[in-house]
Design a protein around this motif. Structure first.
Motif, PDB file in Angstrom:
ATOM      1  N   GLY A   1       0.807  -1.205   0.000  1.00 34.55           N
ATOM      2  CA  GLY A   1       0.000   0.000   0.000  1.00 34.55           C
ATOM      3  C   GLY A   1       0.846   1.263   0.000  1.00 34.55           C
ATOM      4  N   VAL A   2       0.384   2.286   0.712  1.00 40.14           N
ATOM      5  CA  VAL A   2       1.052   3.583   0.749  1.00 40.14           C
ATOM      6  C   VAL A   2       1.466   3.897   2.181  1.00 40.14           C
ATOM      7  CG1 VAL A   2       0.852   6.055   0.265  1.00 40.14           C
ATOM      8  CG2 VAL A   2      -0.314   4.387  -1.201  1.00 40.14           C
ATOM      9  N   ARG A   3       2.777   4.006   2.402  1.00 44.71           N
ATOM     10  CA  ARG A   3       3.276   4.357   3.724  1.00 44.71           C
ATOM     11  C   ARG A   3       3.153   5.863   3.953  1.00 44.71           C
ATOM     12  NH1 ARG A   3       9.199   1.817   3.592  1.00 44.71           N
ATOM     13  NH2 ARG A   3       9.193   3.156   1.729  1.00 44.71           N
ATOM     14  N   GLU A   4       2.955   6.235   5.211  1.00 46.84           N
ATOM     15  CA  GLU A   4       2.769   7.651   5.534  1.00 46.84           C
ATOM     16  C   GLU A   4       3.971   8.486   5.084  1.00 46.84           C
ATOM     17  OE1 GLU A   4       1.704  10.558   9.345  1.00 46.84           O
ATOM     18  OE2 GLU A   4       1.640   8.367   9.546  1.00 46.84           O
ATOM     19  N   GLU A   5       5.170   7.950   5.236  1.00 50.57           N
ATOM     20  CA  GLU A   5       6.364   8.720   4.867  1.00 50.57           C
ATOM     21  C   GLU A   5       6.479   8.937   3.374  1.00 50.57           C
ATOM     22  OE1 GLU A   5       9.726   5.173   4.552  1.00 50.57           O
ATOM     23  OE2 GLU A   5       9.664   6.445   6.322  1.00 50.57           O
ATOM     24  N   ASP A   6       5.729   8.142   2.581  1.00 51.87           N
ATOM     25  CA  ASP A   6       5.789   8.245   1.130  1.00 51.87           C
ATOM     26  C   ASP A   6       4.578   8.956   0.534  1.00 51.87           C
ATOM     27  OD1 ASP A   6       8.250   6.941   0.909  1.00 51.87           O
ATOM     28  OD2 ASP A   6       7.290   4.972   0.953  1.00 51.87           O
ATOM     29  N   LEU A   7       3.760   9.584   1.368  1.00 53.50           N
ATOM     30  CA  LEU A   7       2.616  10.313   0.848  1.00 53.50           C
ATOM     31  C   LEU A   7       3.068  11.458  -0.056  1.00 53.50           C
ATOM     32  CD1 LEU A   7       0.428  10.574   4.079  1.00 53.50           C
ATOM     33  CD2 LEU A   7      -0.093   9.229   2.029  1.00 53.50           C
ATOM     34  N   PRO A   8       2.232  11.838  -1.039  1.00 56.89           N
ATOM     35  CA  PRO A   8       2.587  13.003  -1.858  1.00 56.89           C
ATOM     36  C   PRO A   8       2.862  14.224  -0.989  1.00 56.89           C
ATOM     37  CG  PRO A   8       0.719  11.828  -2.806  1.00 56.89           C
ATOM     38  CD  PRO A   8       0.971  11.207  -1.462  1.00 56.89           C
ATOM     39  N   PHE A   9       3.929  14.938  -1.332  1.00 60.30           N
ATOM     40  CA  PHE A   9       4.346  16.166  -0.655  1.00 60.30           C
ATOM     41  C   PHE A   9       4.860  15.953   0.764  1.00 60.30           C
ATOM     42  CE2 PHE A   9       0.943  17.458  -3.679  1.00 60.30           C
ATOM     43  CZ  PHE A   9       1.773  18.059  -4.619  1.00 60.30           C
TER      44      PHE A   9
ATOM     45  N   ALA B   1       7.885  15.011   3.470  1.00 63.12           N
ATOM     46  CA  ALA B   1       9.285  15.444   3.451  1.00 63.12           C
ATOM     47  C   ALA B   1      10.140  14.496   2.619  1.00 63.12           C
ATOM     48  CB  ALA B   1       9.818  15.532   4.883  1.00 63.12           C
ATOM     49  N   ARG B   2       9.916  13.181   2.768  1.00 63.58           N
ATOM     50  CA  ARG B   2      10.709  12.208   2.011  1.00 63.58           C
ATOM     51  C   ARG B   2      10.397  12.287   0.517  1.00 63.58           C
ATOM     52  NH1 ARG B   2      10.499   6.568   0.548  1.00 63.58           N
ATOM     53  NH2 ARG B   2      12.617   5.727   0.462  1.00 63.58           N
ATOM     54  N   SER B   3       9.118  12.423   0.180  1.00 61.57           N
ATOM     55  CA  SER B   3       8.745  12.513  -1.224  1.00 61.57           C
ATOM     56  C   SER B   3       9.333  13.764  -1.871  1.00 61.57           C
ATOM     57  CB  SER B   3       7.221  12.519  -1.369  1.00 61.57           C
ATOM     58  OG  SER B   3       6.679  11.260  -0.993  1.00 61.57           O
ATOM     59  N   GLU B   4       9.312  14.866  -1.145  1.00 61.68           N
ATOM     60  CA  GLU B   4       9.894  16.093  -1.677  1.00 61.68           C
ATOM     61  C   GLU B   4      11.394  15.948  -1.899  1.00 61.68           C
ATOM     62  OE1 GLU B   4       8.079  19.640  -2.048  1.00 61.68           O
ATOM     63  OE2 GLU B   4       7.145  17.820  -2.833  1.00 61.68           O
ATOM     64  N   LYS B   5      12.064  15.275  -0.959  1.00 61.55           N
ATOM     65  CA  LYS B   5      13.506  15.074  -1.080  1.00 61.55           C
ATOM     66  C   LYS B   5      13.830  14.210  -2.302  1.00 61.55           C
ATOM     67  CE  LYS B   5      17.564  13.502   1.525  1.00 61.55           C
ATOM     68  NZ  LYS B   5      18.030  12.936   2.827  1.00 61.55           N
ATOM     69  N   LEU B   6      13.043  13.156  -2.520  1.00 58.15           N
ATOM     70  CA  LEU B   6      13.260  12.295  -3.680  1.00 58.15           C
ATOM     71  C   LEU B   6      13.038  13.059  -4.987  1.00 58.15           C
ATOM     72  CD1 LEU B   6      11.568   8.997  -2.463  1.00 58.15           C
ATOM     73  CD2 LEU B   6      13.996   9.335  -2.909  1.00 58.15           C
ATOM     74  N   PHE B   7      12.011  13.892  -5.008  1.00 61.00           N
ATOM     75  CA  PHE B   7      11.718  14.654  -6.223  1.00 61.00           C
ATOM     76  C   PHE B   7      12.811  15.672  -6.519  1.00 61.00           C
ATOM     77  CE2 PHE B   7       9.450  18.230  -8.367  1.00 61.00           C
ATOM     78  CZ  PHE B   7       9.292  17.594  -9.591  1.00 61.00           C
ATOM     79  N   GLU B   8      13.393  16.245  -5.480  1.00 61.73           N
ATOM     80  CA  GLU B   8      14.442  17.244  -5.681  1.00 61.73           C
ATOM     81  C   GLU B   8      15.629  16.672  -6.445  1.00 61.73           C
ATOM     82  OE1 GLU B   8      14.653  20.515  -5.167  1.00 61.73           O
ATOM     83  OE2 GLU B   8      12.524  20.421  -4.663  1.00 61.73           O
TER      84      GLU B   8
END
Length: 210
Positions: A11-19, A21-28
């Motif tokens: 499923g979707v882990r809380e740390e990997d939700l859109p926007f 902190a972790r998702s933003e770091k990966l996108f950067e």
């Protein structure tokens, strides 16, 4: 593609939700490559989009985005999240090696090392689908981490869901480039090193043109 059952269970882990902190770091890590490919009303397709965190980030930058993934549960999350934030992003349940959508795109991309889940034959099938869904002069962006060692099967456990076999494949920049050149007439490859959870990895980013 062999890991569908695992992704549906995880499923979707809380740390990997859109926007998050972790998702933003990966996108950067890939933002500079996207920035040079984006323009007003650019139409973008994300392969193996998961919960859509990169797609939503690109929409925030002005792109018109679509995403596909073979895991029904994460696509259901992405669709619900899009409704929640009034996003116009579209999401489809489809296998990246065999898909047919009713439109073509300016940019199709596969990032965050998802290439590691494709065998050579599956990657070639995917590239054929990508080519068919790109507009003339459209671009394909591929980001992955180089690795030696061939095929690997790990055993992953998801609490209350069970244990799953998770298969990955090693890719070198040369192998990826050779596959891409079978379909695309121009390409550029960039290299750097990035740190993922305390480990240094050699990253390759390929940008190809139809």
């Amino acid at each position: 593609m062999n890991n569908r059952a695992f992704y549906n269970a995880a499923g979707v882990r809380e740390e990997d939700l859109p926007f998050s902190a972790r998702s933003e770091k990966l996108f950067e890590r890939t933002r500079p490559f996207f920035d040079e490919l984006l323009f007003k009303n650019v139409e973008v397709l994300e392969l193996c989009c998961g919960n859509g965190r990169v797609s939503f980030a690109l929409e925030k930058s002005g792109a018109r985005v679509s995403g596909l993934d073979f895991a029904e549960d994460v696509i259901a999350f992405a669709k619900n999240y899009a409704r929640k934030i009034k996003s116009e992003a579209q999401f489809f349940v489809a296998d990246a090696t065999d898909f047919s959508l009713p439109q073509t795109f300016d940019l199709v991309f596969l990032t965050q090392n998802n290439l590691a889940e494709f065998s050579e034959s599956d990657f070639l099938k995917m590239l054929g689908c990508v080519y068919a869904h790109l507009k003339t002069n459209g671009k394909f962006l591929l980001e992955f981490y180089e690795r030696d060692g061939g095929e690997t099967t790990d055993v992953l456990h998801v609490p209350e869901k069970g244990t799953f076999l998770y298969r990955t494949y090693a890719w070198s920049a040369a192998a990826a480039e050779n596959a891409v050149k079978k379909f695309f007439r121009a390409e550029r490859t960039f290299f750097d090193e990035i740190e993922i959870r305390g480990r240094r990895k050699k990253r390759a980013v390929v940008v190809a043109e139809k």
